[in-house]
Design an enzyme around this catalytic site. Structure first.
Site, PDB file in Angstrom:
ATOM      1  N   LYS A  59       0.853  -1.205   0.000  1.00 45.03           N
ATOM      2  CA  LYS A  59       0.000   0.000   0.000  1.00 45.03           C
ATOM      3  C   LYS A  59       0.884   1.249   0.000  1.00 45.03           C
ATOM      4  CE  LYS A  59      -4.053  -2.186   1.762  1.00 45.03           C
ATOM      5  NZ  LYS A  59      -5.327  -2.028   1.100  1.00 45.03           N
ATOM      6  N   HIS A  91      -0.691  -7.835   8.913  1.00 44.23           N
ATOM      7  CA  HIS A  91      -0.751  -6.473   8.360  1.00 44.23           C
ATOM      8  C   HIS A  91      -0.309  -5.406   9.374  1.00 44.23           C
ATOM      9  CE1 HIS A  91      -2.693  -8.519   5.199  1.00 44.23           C
ATOM     10  NE2 HIS A  91      -3.952  -8.383   5.574  1.00 44.23           N
ATOM     11  N   ARG A 116     -11.511   1.758   7.343  1.00 47.83           N
ATOM     12  CA  ARG A 116     -10.365   2.645   7.507  1.00 47.83           C
ATOM     13  C   ARG A 116      -9.126   1.871   7.961  1.00 47.83           C
ATOM     14  NH1 ARG A 116     -10.736   7.719  11.645  1.00 47.83           N
ATOM     15  NH2 ARG A 116     -12.688   8.084  10.586  1.00 47.83           N
TER      16      ARG A 116
HETATM   17  O1  LIG Z   1      -5.851  -9.941   4.319  1.00 48.80           O
HETATM   18  C1  LIG Z   1      -6.976  -9.516   4.461  1.00 48.80           C
HETATM   19  O2  LIG Z   1      -7.224  -8.242   4.108  1.00 48.80           O
HETATM   20  C2  LIG Z   1      -8.549  -7.823   3.833  1.00 48.80           C
HETATM   21  C3  LIG Z   1      -8.510  -6.300   3.844  1.00 48.80           C
HETATM   22  O3  LIG Z   1      -7.693  -5.838   2.811  1.00 48.80           O
HETATM   23  P1  LIG Z   1      -7.917  -4.366   2.243  1.00 48.80           P
HETATM   24  O4  LIG Z   1      -6.786  -4.184   1.329  1.00 48.80           O
HETATM   25  O5  LIG Z   1      -9.252  -4.388   1.555  1.00 48.80           O
HETATM   26  O6  LIG Z   1      -7.933  -3.447   3.398  1.00 48.80           O
HETATM   27  C4  LIG Z   1      -9.533  -8.355   4.839  1.00 48.80           C
HETATM   28  O7  LIG Z   1     -10.855  -8.046   4.434  1.00 48.80           O
HETATM   29  C5  LIG Z   1      -9.384  -9.853   4.934  1.00 48.80           C
HETATM   30  O8  LIG Z   1     -10.218 -10.343   5.977  1.00 48.80           O
HETATM   31  C6  LIG Z   1      -7.974 -10.255   5.232  1.00 48.80           C
HETATM   32  O9  LIG Z   1      -7.829 -11.650   5.063  1.00 48.80           O
END
Ligand SMILES: O=C1O[C@H](COP(=O)(O)O)[C@@H](O)[C@H](O)[C@H]1O
Ligand SMILES: NC(=O)C1=CN([C@@H]2O[C@H](COP(=O)(O)OP(=O)(O)OC[C@H]3O[C@@H](n4cnc5c(N)ncnc54)[C@H](OP(=O)(O)O)[C@@H]3O)[C@@H](O)[C@H]2O)C=CC1
Length: 571
Positions: free
Chosen positions: A261, A319, A421
């Site tokens: 990101k 994350h 968010r």
């Molecule tokens: O790794 C994951 O990420 C998503 C959220 O990713 P984003 O880039 O849309 O913020 C999450 O919805 C999912 O549960 C998870 O496995």
């Protein structure tokens, strides 16, 4: 609570280790086409995303026009020494459709892919090439800020996509894939990238079959592995051990898409290229750091996967922890992948193992609003009715090193909350003395500076400062110095998967997780997760669409912290 085995045990599946994936021919150059006047040149930009040079190949001209390609499933006429074949394993799945194929198209659209590339889908679902193209075409989009030749480029891209149906544990079917790859590679030296967009229980089978039957004999072979990388220290170590029976560490690209990101990429730039921030980046000035993730929807369709993992494993252990390490690490020796990852590992190894008393849990329940019923987590048909899997968690983590001793790093992650968010909030210490105390009022917390890095949506970096309200008298208020990306950089920001796919193609590992990093990350969370499950800790219920359970406030208060996202004076 019982948990399914999440990958096949490698000692039974690793029958032949002699023919490992070929890793002899390392990274091909980053081939970034740029156009010079009317002549289309293939300028091999041999820099990776971190600006470091990669290995060079000679400059090659590419064909004058897109029409030089034969888009009817055949090898194009343009001359080049090598080909790139990208195989998306699990091509019929959600992630492939939603993210991987669109990201590959975006790279093609922006001329970041090498000349001779092809995309292959592999899954059990029976499909023809044409059916795969139809499926993919539904999710492709052109850059809204460009749009040139959109339809033509889409057709060209789709013409480079092919499909092979097969079982994930069948060496014979991977041999058939290999035949198809070879046919399209047209006898040229080939580099092969496999993207494992499949459930984790079949990672090892696929790696075994692909390694034995479909690795490149003439170029590099790399494998992108999607999370989850295990569900605790033991299972993660076992997965690593199994993968390493077929792959070298250099061939494994463990993806954490948050590292792709834009704002997360920018963290190091912000810190290490602005003298103004680095001196403040320690316990001397920073009171606490908050890493916040929220989604305004529930598990919708992914309950089967989610219930075995929960929010801590799904978001925090990967994350948010990755962001934390980038935020807190010391200056790396260089921007090379190993130097950066060494620093990240040091942070992880300096951290205090997470304790149960420093965690609070929640699970969303059904809520009806305006005549609409929002389902609770356990209303999901793929979730057991008595599930106690947390869909929300807050945690306080500490780094026991000289820079961060005593500074709480608070994490908060939840599904089915009031907003979508992701942000990093840095709350600074109070101004010493009481020069403006009278103007601030009694609540000094409200008057501290706060730096916010909003990862999504609407990328922004803003600093909350105290400012004099213009006019006679002396009234202070809170204002923002605001860098709003869409105002400053009016172009579409690439999706994280684009950056990461490109890096994997280029052999740039900086944004992928190394195995020792993964071990250290699990070591922090595993004992607490084990205890939580053994004690069957029941999460606090919170209504769908709310701000989460109050337990999160108590946890923050215990560490003398107030959540910045709930302060009410946000921009
Ligand atoms: O790794 C994951 O990420 C998503 C959220 O990713 P984003 O880039 O849309 O913020 C999450 O919805 C999912 O549960 C998870 O496995
Ligand atoms: N979806 C997302 O938003 C995210 C996903 N991920 C990770 O990416 C990977 C892929 O995710 P996603 O696309 O959602 O997964 P899916 O559940 O959609 O599975 C992908 C494909 O794998 C095959 N498959 C599904 N279940 C099984 C099974 N039990 N046994 C064998 N094959 C199966 C199916 O293809 P077929 O039946 O045709 O063989 C399916 O289309 C997972 O590891 C996930 O954790 C990570 C971040 C976000």
């Amino acid at each position: 609570m019982t948990f399914t085995t999440h990958f096949s045990h490698c000692s039974t599946s690793c029958k032949d280790n002699s023919k490992l994936f070929s890793s002899s021919s390392r990274s091909s150059p980053a081939i970034h086409h740029r156009f010079s006047g009317s002549r289309r040149l293939c300028r091999f930009r041999i820099n990776s995303a971190n600006g470091n040079p990669l290995e060079a190949l000679p400059l090659l001209p590419i064909s004058e026009s897109a029409a030089d390609y034969d888009y009817d499933d055949n090898v194009e006429t343009g001359d080049s020494h090598s080909t790139l074949s990208i195989t998306v394993v699990g091509a019929s799945g959600d992630l492939a459709k939603k993210k991987i194929f669109p990201a590959l198209f975006a790279l093609y659209y922006e001329d970041w892919l090498p000349q001779n590339f092809r995309v292959f889908g592999y899954a059990r679902t029976k499909m023809t090439d044409e059916e795969l193209r139809n499926m993919i075409s539904r999710t492709l989009t052109c850059r809204v800020d460009k749009r040139e030749d959109c339809e033509q480029k889409m057709n060209h891209f789709l013409g480079r996509c092919f499909y092979q149906a097969g079982q994930y544990s069948s060496e014979e079917h991977f041999a058939e894939l290999d035949t198809k790859l070879k046919e399209k590679e047209g006898g040229k030296s080939s580099n092969r990238l496999f993207y494992l967009s499949i459930p984790p229980n079949i990672f090892v089978d696929v790696v075994r079959c692909a390694s034995l039957r479909a690795s490149s004999a003439t170029g590099w072979t790399r494998v992108i592995v999607e999370k989850p990388f295990g569900r605790d220290s033991e299972s993660s170590a076992e997965l690593t051990k199994c993968l390493k029976q077929y792959l070298t560490e250099e061939q494994i690209f463990r993806i954490d898409h948050y590292l792709g990101k834009e704002l997360v990429e920018n963290l190091s730039v912000l810190r290490f290229s602005n003298r103004v921030f680095e001196p403040l980046w320690s316990r001397d000035y920073i009171r606490n750091v908050q890493l916040i993730f929220s989604e305004d929807f529930g598990t919708e369709g992914r309950g089967g996967y989610f219930d075995n993992y929960g929010i801590i494993r799904d978001i925090m252990q990967n994350h948010l922890l990755q962001i934390l390490t980038l935020f807190a690490m010391e200056t790396p020796v260089s921007l090379d992948a190993e130097d950066i990852r060494n620093e990240k590992v040091k942070v992880l190894r300096s951290m205090k193992t997470l304790q149960l008393e420093d965690v609070t849990l929640g699970q969303y329940k059904g809520f009806s609003k305006g005549g609409k019923l929002y389902p609770g987590y356990t209303d999901d048909p793929t979730v057991p009715k008595d599930s106690i899997t947390p869909t929300f968690a807050a945690a306080a983590l500490f780094i026991n090193n000289a820079r961060w001793d005593g500074v709480p790093f608070l994490m908060k992650a939840g599904k089915a909350l009031h907003t979508k968010r992701a942000e990093i909030r840095v709350q600074f210490r109070h101004v010493p003395g009481n020069l403006y105390k009278r103007n601030f009022g009694t609540d000094l917390d409200k008057a501290t500076n706060e730096l916010v890095l909003r990862v999504q949506p609407d990328e922004a970096i803003y600093l909350k400062i105290n400012n004099k309200v213009p006019g006679l008298g002396m009234r202070l208020d809170r204002s923002d110095l605001n860098l709003l990306y869409k105002a400053r950089y009016p172009r579409e920001i690439p999706d994280a998967y684009e950056r990461l796919l490109l890096d994997a193609i280029e052999g740039e590992r900086r944004l992928f997780i190394r195995s020792d990093e993964l071990d250290a990350a699990w070591a922090l969370f595993s004992p607490m997760l084990k205890e939580l499950e053994e004690k069957r800790i029941v999460p606090e219920l919170y209504p769908y669409g709310s701000r989460g359970p109050v337990g999160a406030h108590y946890l923050a208060a215990k560490h003398d912290v107030r959540w910045g996202d709930l302060s009410g004076d946000d921009s």
